[in-house]
Design a protein around this motif. Structure first.
Motif, PDB file in Angstrom:
ATOM      1  N   SER A 140      41.288  34.721  41.071  1.00 54.10           N
ATOM      2  CA  SER A 140      40.018  34.654  40.335  1.00 54.10           C
ATOM      3  C   SER A 140      40.246  34.251  38.882  1.00 54.10           C
ATOM      4  O   SER A 140      40.008  33.100  38.493  1.00 54.10           O
ATOM      5  CB  SER A 140      39.283  35.998  40.411  1.00 54.10           C
ATOM      6  OG  SER A 140      40.116  37.026  39.874  1.00 54.10           O
TER       7      SER A 140
ATOM      8  N   ARG B 291      37.007  27.151  40.491  1.00 62.48           N
ATOM      9  CA  ARG B 291      36.455  28.499  40.686  1.00 62.48           C
ATOM     10  C   ARG B 291      35.146  28.459  41.468  1.00 62.48           C
ATOM     11  O   ARG B 291      34.289  27.594  41.247  1.00 62.48           O
ATOM     12  CB  ARG B 291      36.186  29.170  39.332  1.00 62.48           C
ATOM     13  CG  ARG B 291      37.373  29.867  38.733  1.00 62.48           C
ATOM     14  CD  ARG B 291      36.935  30.649  37.529  1.00 62.48           C
ATOM     15  NE  ARG B 291      38.060  31.247  36.832  1.00 62.48           N
ATOM     16  CZ  ARG B 291      37.936  31.985  35.731  1.00 62.48           C
ATOM     17  NH1 ARG B 291      36.748  32.165  35.186  1.00 62.48           N
ATOM     18  NH2 ARG B 291      39.009  32.487  35.172  1.00 62.48           N
TER      19      ARG B 291
ATOM     20  N   GLN C  53      34.342  34.069  42.367  1.00 60.54           N
ATOM     21  CA  GLN C  53      35.562  34.266  41.561  1.00 60.54           C
ATOM     22  C   GLN C  53      35.212  34.492  40.091  1.00 60.54           C
ATOM     23  O   GLN C  53      35.845  35.279  39.402  1.00 60.54           O
ATOM     24  CB  GLN C  53      36.488  33.037  41.711  1.00 60.54           C
ATOM     25  CG  GLN C  53      37.105  32.917  43.087  1.00 60.54           C
ATOM     26  CD  GLN C  53      37.854  31.621  43.265  1.00 60.54           C
ATOM     27  OE1 GLN C  53      37.333  30.542  42.909  1.00 60.54           O
ATOM     28  NE2 GLN C  53      39.078  31.706  43.817  1.00 60.54           N
TER      29      GLN C  53
END
Length: 370
Positions: free
Chosen positions: A60, A68, A72
């Motif tokens: 993350s 991402r 996340q």
């Protein structure tokens, strides 16, 4: 979960270890370590949540922005909240409490140090007093010893004097017997033992300086069968004069000896009184010296006690400072972790912006198309 080592502590340990070879520090790895440590130490959050966040950091927070997923990003936002809470916590009660402990222990240390100084000063006073009392007691004992010796000498002189007086009195008494018993009876021819009496008379005359001629003449003049003519009377008178003069001399000495006897007795009495007084002074000063020694010993024990207290307080003070340093280290860790996260998020935002710009340029029509 992998074991976490506090970054600040690790840095301190590395600083004390001689470096054999320079090595390149990976900034990303350092950021990961800071953030992981801070998340593991964050308060107020359930342990399960923290464990979840730590296991999700790689997938993350440390994922580049362009790759991402919104989920996340939510995890990254949660991590930020945790780090902000950790910073707030470390800057709060733990640090305040640690600083308060340092201040309190510092004040207690100062009090203990002052107590040690006072105890040292008190000990010096007691040492001085003890030395003075011991010196005074020693001098008093010497004075008493001298007075006792003087008393002993006075007693000895009195004993010798009395013996001489007794001898003098005995000699006078013996001469009285010679004159009143032997000589007188030889003169009036009533001596029971003329030879014995003559022997005592001539002996006494010889002791008191009569010449040989007089001794021979008196022996002849005092024979029982001898009549006392003019010559014999002169001899008898001369002998009597010697003996009576000696008796008078003895009597004068005996009379004078009475005054000497009184003087000797007075000297003994005076010396005895002086020795007794000085003994009392010596005993009193010995007691004071003993008290002064006890006071000095008590002062030494008191100093030892406050020094021990100071030693304990100093240790507690050092512990408090160590605790404060640890609290400050935690604040530094929290700030560095949050700064690292902000740097990562800034980098993520920058990469997203670049990606968006690139995408926008890709859909714009070319000059030919227009």
């Amino acid at each position: 979960m992998p074991s976490m080592k506090r970054p600040a502590a690790a840095a301190a340990a590395k600083a004390t270890t001689p470096m054999k070879k320079a090595r390149v520090v990976d900034p990303l790895a350092q950021q990961k370590e800071l953030i992981s440590y801070a998340v593991s130490k964050a308060p107020t959050f359930p342990k399960e949540v923290l464990n979840m966040l730590m296991t999700s950091l790689e997938t993350s927070v440390f994922v580049k922005g362009s790759a991402r997923h919104p989920y996340q990003q939510e995890v990254a936002d949660m991590v930020k909240q945790v780090l902000e809470a950790f910073l707030k916590e470390t800057e709060g009660e733990p640090l305040t409490s640690a600083k308060a402990k340092v201040a309190a222990q510092e004040a207690e240390k100062k009090t203990a140090e002052e107590a040690v100084e006072k105890a040292k000063e008190a000990l010096e006073v007691k040492k001085s007093e003890a030395e003075a009392q011991i010196s005074a007691a020693k001098e008093a004992k010497q004075n008493w010893s001298a007075a006792s010796k003087k008393h002993h000498e006075a007693q000895k002189a009195e004993k010798v004097g009395l013996k001489e007086m007794s001898t003098l009195a005995d000699k006078k008494a013996a001469l009285d017997v010679v004159i009143d018993e032997h000589f007188a009876k030889l003169v009036d021819k009533t001596a029971g033992e003329p030879k014995k009496s003559m022997k005592e008379v001539t002996k006494a005359l010889k002791q008191h300086g009569a010449e040989k001629q007089l001794l021979e003449a008196i022996s002849a003049a005092l024979q029982p069968e001898k009549e006392h003519g003019g010559f014999e009377k002169v001899v008898i008178e001369t002998a009597m004069e010697i003996l009576t003069k000696a008796r008078a001399n003895f009597a004068g000495k005996v009379e004078a000896s009475e005054a000497t006897k009184a003087a000797l007795a007075a000297a003994v009495e005076s010396a005895e009184a002086e020795a007794k007084d000085l003994q009392g002074v010596s005993t009193a000063l010995e007691a004071k010296a003993a008290e002064a020694k006890d006071a000095k010993n008590e002062a030494e024990a008191s100093l030892a006690d406050v020094e021990k207290t100071l030693e304990l307080v100093e240790k507690t003070f050092e512990d408090a400072k160590s605790e404060e340093a640890q609290a400050l280290g935690e604040v530094a860790n929290a700030k560095e972790a949050l700064e690292a996260l902000v740097a990562i998020e800034t980098a993520v935002e920058a990469s997203e912006t670049l990606a968006a710009d690139a995408a926008e340029e890709a859909v714009l029509p070319t000059a030919g198309e227009a």
